[in-house]
Design a protein around this motif. Structure first.
Motif, mmCIF file in Angstrom:
data_model
loop_
_atom_site.group_PDB
_atom_site.id
_atom_site.type_symbol
_atom_site.label_atom_id
_atom_site.label_comp_id
_atom_site.label_asym_id
_atom_site.label_seq_id
_atom_site.Cartn_x
_atom_site.Cartn_y
_atom_site.Cartn_z
ATOM 1 N N GLY A 1 0.554 3.426 -3.523
ATOM 2 C CA GLY A 1 0.100 5.297 -2.868
ATOM 3 C C GLY A 1 0.647 5.887 -2.921
ATOM 4 O O GLY A 1 0.603 7.014 -3.731
ATOM 5 N N ASP B 1 -4.192 10.410 -0.931
ATOM 6 C CA ASP B 1 -4.859 11.515 -0.965
ATOM 7 C C ASP B 1 -4.358 12.364 0.028
ATOM 8 O O ASP B 1 -3.753 13.610 -0.601
ATOM 9 C CB ASP B 1 -5.986 11.323 -0.731
ATOM 10 N N SER B 2 -2.537 11.898 0.448
ATOM 11 C CA SER B 2 -1.923 12.496 1.785
ATOM 12 C C SER B 2 -1.108 13.296 0.701
ATOM 13 O O SER B 2 -0.850 14.443 0.873
ATOM 14 C CB SER B 2 -1.476 11.901 2.571
ATOM 15 N N ARG C 1 -5.351 20.797 6.422
ATOM 16 C CA ARG C 1 -4.379 20.052 5.105
ATOM 17 C C ARG C 1 -3.005 20.222 4.664
ATOM 18 O O ARG C 1 -1.982 19.957 4.290
ATOM 19 C CB ARG C 1 -4.625 18.967 4.156
ATOM 20 N N TYR D 1 -8.691 0.526 0.072
ATOM 21 C CA TYR D 1 -8.213 1.654 1.526
ATOM 22 C C TYR D 1 -6.889 2.355 1.462
ATOM 23 O O TYR D 1 -6.868 3.896 1.111
ATOM 24 C CB TYR D 1 -9.632 0.726 2.415
ATOM 25 N N LEU D 2 -6.013 1.919 2.251
ATOM 26 C CA LEU D 2 -4.688 2.045 2.083
ATOM 27 C C LEU D 2 -4.252 3.505 1.093
ATOM 28 O O LEU D 2 -4.020 4.570 1.847
ATOM 29 C CB LEU D 2 -3.812 1.071 2.985
ATOM 30 N N SER E 1 0.911 -1.869 0.193
ATOM 31 C CA SER E 1 0.321 0.135 -0.155
ATOM 32 C C SER E 1 1.462 1.314 -0.133
ATOM 33 O O SER E 1 0.820 2.163 -0.553
ATOM 34 C CB SER E 1 -1.111 -0.011 1.041
ATOM 35 N N SER F 1 -5.702 4.808 -1.628
ATOM 36 C CA SER F 1 -6.428 6.269 -1.389
ATOM 37 C C SER F 1 -6.264 6.929 -0.480
ATOM 38 O O SER F 1 -6.054 8.059 -0.409
ATOM 39 C CB SER F 1 -7.707 5.809 -1.691
ATOM 40 N N ARG F 2 -6.189 6.639 0.762
ATOM 41 C CA ARG F 2 -5.628 7.229 1.488
ATOM 42 C C ARG F 2 -4.635 8.027 1.389
ATOM 43 O O ARG F 2 -3.920 8.798 2.153
ATOM 44 C CB ARG F 2 -5.496 6.812 3.007
ATOM 45 N N LYS G 1 -1.530 16.206 7.683
ATOM 46 C CA LYS G 1 -2.259 17.327 8.000
ATOM 47 C C LYS G 1 -1.167 17.857 8.931
ATOM 48 O O LYS G 1 -1.731 17.308 10.506
ATOM 49 C CB LYS G 1 -3.165 16.225 9.315
#
Length: 287
Positions: free
Chosen positions: A122, A193-194, A275, A186-187, A118, A189-190, A200
């Motif tokens: 990712g 996205d980051s 973010r 899921y991982l 991931s 995509s997170r 954050k």
């Protein structure tokens, strides 16, 4: 000159990002039977089925190439050369890396493989998407379908197409592998996205207080952070108030709340994640 630099920078991001993606596929997903959707996921299924039926493994890179060729020809016809150029380079790089990177199972532990795969996938996808490109495949297929079926959004079409591929993976490799693949989706995509939106790393405080001016002065003097005052009105009391906006680091938010409540214990403070912050005291904007 700047356009040329950006073009080469985007190409470098695409090359590095697709290399990470190819590593995740050839070192984790393919050898462990993890089908996470997309054309590469479909290619993993084809490779396994071909080895069972014909005793000949069709490599992932070849299926990826063969599936993308008709999609790009249709996209070139329907949308034009400009639309597909970046995506074409990403697809070519991914296919090349899938051919170059050896297929080898790095992990015996499935959970460790999920996390490592991931991170690679990712990170790679985030780098490619940051250049406004994709790697073709199901993304391009859904964009073409959307032209004919306008009432279905591309993300919804993508969810359906990738869902079908994940179900195929479950039928071939079993339910456990499919559930691990869903975790990866899921991982990934997170993580992507980051990368696209920034981690954050900051907090924003909205402060509503009758002592807003005094609070702002202490924040600027003690934390060396700016604050922006906005005129507001309490809808119940109808009294005019000053609302402060202030962005600080995660470490400073505790001190900021302490400052506010020392000056005005009745102050109303809303804290939210930020973010990305571009400007003085945070990240500088780079062209």
């Amino acid at each position: 000159m700047k356009k040329a630099q950006k073009k080469w920078k985007d190409l470098a991001y695409i090359a590095i990002g697709t290399f990470f993606m190819a590593m995740s596929i050839n070192l984790v997903f393919d050898p462990m039977g993890l089908v996470t959707g997309g054309v590469t996921g479909f290619a993993i299924v084809v490779k396994h089925i071909s080895s069972l039926i014909f005793e000949l493994e069709i490599p992932v890179w070849l299926t990826n190439l063969l599936c993308n060729i008709p999609l790009f020809l249709v996209a070139l016809w329907k949308k034009g050369r400009k639309y597909i150029m970046k995506t074409l380079s990403a697809t070519v790089f991914l296919t090349l890396w899938l051919y170059v990177v050896p297929v080898h199972q790095m992990f015996d532990d499935m959970l460790l493989a999920v996390v490592f795969g991931s991170l690679l996938a990712g990170g790679g996808i985030g780098m490619v998407f940051s250049t406004l490109a994709t790697t073709g495949g199901t993304d391009l297929l859904c964009a073409l379908i959307h032209d004919k079926v306008k009432y279905l959004s591309i993300p919804r079409l993508l969810a359906v197409v990738d869902g079908i591929i994940v179900i195929l993976g479950a039928a071939v490799f079993g339910l456990n592998h499919a559930l691990y693949a869903i975790m990866i989706v899921y991982l990934v995509s997170r993580i992507s996205d980051s990368i696209l939106q920034g981690a954050k790393f900051a907090k924003m405080a909205q402060i509503i207080s009758d002592s807003a001016d005094e609070i702002a002065q202490v924040i600027m003097q003690t934390l060396d952070r700016g604050a922006t005052g906005v005129n507001a009105q309490g809808m119940y009391s109808k009294n005019d108030k000053r609302m402060l906006y202030c962005v600080v680091s995660k470490k400073e938010i505790v001190e900021l709340i302490d400052i506010v409540h020392q000056i005005d214990p009745k102050a109303f403070v809303i804290v939210s994640d930020v973010r990305e912050v571009v400007g003085e005291g945070f990240m500088e904007y780079r062209q």
